[in-house]
Design an enzyme around this catalytic site. Structure first.
Site, PDB file in Angstrom:
ATOM      1  N   GLU A  52     -34.871  67.075  74.373  1.00  0.00           N
ATOM      2  CA  GLU A  52     -35.837  66.028  74.037  1.00  0.00           C
ATOM      3  C   GLU A  52     -36.073  65.951  72.527  1.00  0.00           C
ATOM      4  O   GLU A  52     -36.429  64.913  71.992  1.00  0.00           O
ATOM      5  CB  GLU A  52     -37.165  66.304  74.762  1.00  0.00           C
ATOM      6  N   HIS A  83     -19.749  83.427  89.189  1.00  0.00           N
ATOM      7  CA  HIS A  83     -19.160  83.100  90.488  1.00  0.00           C
ATOM      8  C   HIS A  83     -19.313  81.620  90.790  1.00  0.00           C
ATOM      9  O   HIS A  83     -19.218  81.211  91.942  1.00  0.00           O
ATOM     10  CB  HIS A  83     -19.827  83.940  91.577  1.00  0.00           C
ATOM     11  N   LYS A 105     -41.639  56.101  81.004  1.00  0.00           N
ATOM     12  CA  LYS A 105     -42.994  56.208  81.554  1.00  0.00           C
ATOM     13  C   LYS A 105     -43.602  54.815  81.724  1.00  0.00           C
ATOM     14  O   LYS A 105     -44.225  54.506  82.738  1.00  0.00           O
ATOM     15  CB  LYS A 105     -43.896  57.035  80.621  1.00  0.00           C
TER      16      LYS A 105
HETATM   17  O1  PA5 Z   1     -42.521  67.334  75.418  1.00  0.00           O
HETATM   18  C1  PA5 Z   1     -43.106  66.340  75.747  1.00  0.00           C
HETATM   19  O2  PA5 Z   1     -43.779  65.667  74.941  1.00  0.00           O
HETATM   20  C2  PA5 Z   1     -43.096  65.865  77.200  1.00  0.00           C
HETATM   21  O3  PA5 Z   1     -42.224  66.597  77.979  1.00  0.00           O
HETATM   22  C3  PA5 Z   1     -44.484  65.993  77.796  1.00  0.00           C
HETATM   23  O4  PA5 Z   1     -44.886  67.340  77.765  1.00  0.00           O
HETATM   24  C4  PA5 Z   1     -44.540  65.483  79.222  1.00  0.00           C
HETATM   25  O5  PA5 Z   1     -44.072  64.154  79.277  1.00  0.00           O
HETATM   26  C5  PA5 Z   1     -45.956  65.559  79.770  1.00  0.00           C
HETATM   27  O6  PA5 Z   1     -46.831  64.897  78.916  1.00  0.00           O
HETATM   28  P1  PA5 Z   1     -48.396  65.139  78.952  1.00  0.00           P
HETATM   29  O7  PA5 Z   1     -48.672  66.541  78.538  1.00  0.00           O
HETATM   30  O8  PA5 Z   1     -48.961  64.145  78.011  1.00  0.00           O
HETATM   31  O9  PA5 Z   1     -48.831  64.910  80.371  1.00  0.00           O
END
Ligand code: PA5
Length: 462
Positions: free
Chosen positions: A308, A334, A448
């Site tokens: 990410e 394996h 989202k």
């Molecule tokens: O790293 C990130 O920003 C995302 O993976 C968020 O942690 C994830 O989308 C959850 O978001 P939030 O903590 O706002 O619910």
């Protein structure tokens, strides 16, 4: 260089005495030529000298303002200890419940889940609550869990930095309703805690409206970099894990990575190697392979952090990022190893091992079976595991694939704090080398929004 200095440390068989507070032993020898035939060499590193200096300079400047900095996540080891009393106080109350449901997704779940898995005792100690991570939406699982739990002895900790992530909100509301139905509103409220942004979002507004106890996430720290904030520290403290040691480990690693010189700064060296192997050697896949069973979920945390943060478009250049893959030794020998060895030469490997591994029980070889397994005589299960690791690393190296090994002096909170801080730093440096923002996730946000649109259309009667 790290590659020479630490070589002996991980090549040794385990069970030699290693102080538990020793630093991570980072062995990068096989990332370089000639040991790793496809590895980097001095010329590659020379080209990177200026970008590395700039990356280090940028990181130094952008952490100077502490929690107000752009890279506030890298200042957490210095600033979170001040919040520990508040975290411990909440944890003490929550620990009175037998079961704790930790609701959150992505960065609001993966770090705590991985560390809980790595550090919790195999069976809960008397008085320790059981943590259940409610991350993905899985309606039958949630139904089965709630049918099995007693609302009286169950607490809910809901975690969302934005305070509005739909999977978390939806599941939290179901859990609230379950508590309220069985216990009434007031007693249900005594079983809820929220972790969210200190000022914004639906969860923050709800907490104010209903007076639900809430702990803040530092505003400048985003999900995947937040395991060392209340997001990870509260659930882990509830589980009885030594969160102060976790922060101390992170601080020790931060101090170890303070130098501008790649030979003195392991985070800078690893970022340079992962980056160069991608852009100069075409190693597009980065495999994280612990030979430490309780670290199986560490790969999930790492994969999110890496993917990410770095998988981004770039103006006028190839897109950035390598594909992170989680594997587990020996299980994936394996399963995946055949492909690793003989398919495309587009992979690099990171092994995690325990330098002071548990020997475990000796294999009790009956007299009649000695001829079949002579090499198992007087061998422990820990030695079998270590031999498998050495053999896999050697065949990967002989096949020319670059690989590095991180030897953990122990499996404890101090060591995992070092590992978390190391990979957060490596990721930020790598972002700077690629020229992308390692803190945002524009494509995820788009998904989202679209999910919300589809749900709205259904509400509209389609
Ligand atoms: O790293 C990130 O920003 C995302 O993976 C968020 O942690 C994830 O989308 C959850 O978001 P939030 O903590 O706002 O619910």
């Amino acid at each position: 260089m790290f590659r020479e200095k630490n070589r002996h440390a991980t090549a040794a068989m385990p069970h030699t005495a290693v102080p538990r507070d020793a630093p991570l032993a980072i062995d990068t020898a096989n990332m370089y030529r000639p040991a790793g035939a496809d590895g980097v060499d001095a010329a590659d590193l020379a080209v990177l000298a200026d970008p590395l200096a700039r990356a280090h300079q940028a990181l130094t400047e952008r952490t100077r303002a502490g929690l107000e900095s752009e890279y506030a996540c890298l200042t957490l080891p210095a600033h979170m200890p001040a919040q520990l009393p508040q975290i411990w106080e909440a944890a003490q109350t929550i620990r009175r419940f037998r079961d704790v449901l930790v609701v959150g997704i992505g960065g609001s779940s993966l770090g705590a889940k991985a560390l809980y898995r790595a550090l919790k005792p195999v069976f809960p100690r008397p008085g320790d609550p059981s943590l259940h991570f409610i991350e993905n939406i899985d309606p039958p699982y949630l139904d089965a869990l709630l049918a099995h739990l007693a609302p009286e002895t169950t607490a809910v900790v809901a975690i969302s930095k934005s305070g509005g992530t739909i999977e978390t909100v939806g599941q939290y509301l179901c859990l609230r309703e379950w508590l309220e139905k069985h216990l009434g509103k007031a007693r249900a409220r005594q079983r809820q805690w929220l972790i969210t942004d200190p000022a914004q979002g639906w969860m923050r507004a709800l907490a104010a409206r209903e007076d639900i106890p809430t702990l803040p996430v530092p505003p400048k720290v985003g999900g995947r970099y937040s395991v060392l904030t209340t997001v990870g520290l509260l659930p882990l403290a509830v589980a009885g894990i030594d969160v102060a040691a976790l922060l101390r480990g992170a601080a020790d690693n931060a101090a170890r990575c303070a130098a501008a010189d790649l030979e003195q700064n392991p985070a800078l060296e690893l970022a340079a190697l992962y980056y160069l192997l991608d852009i100069r050697r075409g190693k597009r896949i980065s495999i994280m392979m612990p030979y430490v069973n309780p670290l199986d979920l560490f790969g999930d945390w790492y994969c999110q952090l890496w993917a990410e943060s770095l998988g981004k478009r770039r103006e006028g250049a190839e897109p950035a990022g390598t594909l992170p893959v989680r594997a587990l030794g020996t299980v994936d020998q394996h399963s995946q190893l055949q492909l690793y060895l003989e398919s495309r030469r587009d992979k690099m490997f990171t092994f995690l091992t325990l330098r002071h591994g548990e020997r475990g029980r000796a294999v009790p070889l009956p007299e009649a079976d000695r001829a079949a397994f002579p090499y198992l005589e007087h061998r422990s299960l820990g030695e079998v595991l270590h031999a498998e690791f050495l053999a896999t690393r050697d065949v990967i190296t002989r096949a020319g694939h670059p690989n590095l090994t991180i030897g953990l002096p122990a499996l404890d909170a101090h060591v995992l704090g070092q590992l978390i801080d190391l990979y957060q730093r490596v990721t930020v440096y790598a972002g700077l080398l690629y020229g992308v923002n390692p803190l945002d996730q524009p494509a995820v946000e788009a998904g989202k929004k679209l999910a919300v649109q589809y749900l709205s259309e259904r509400v509209g009667g389609r």
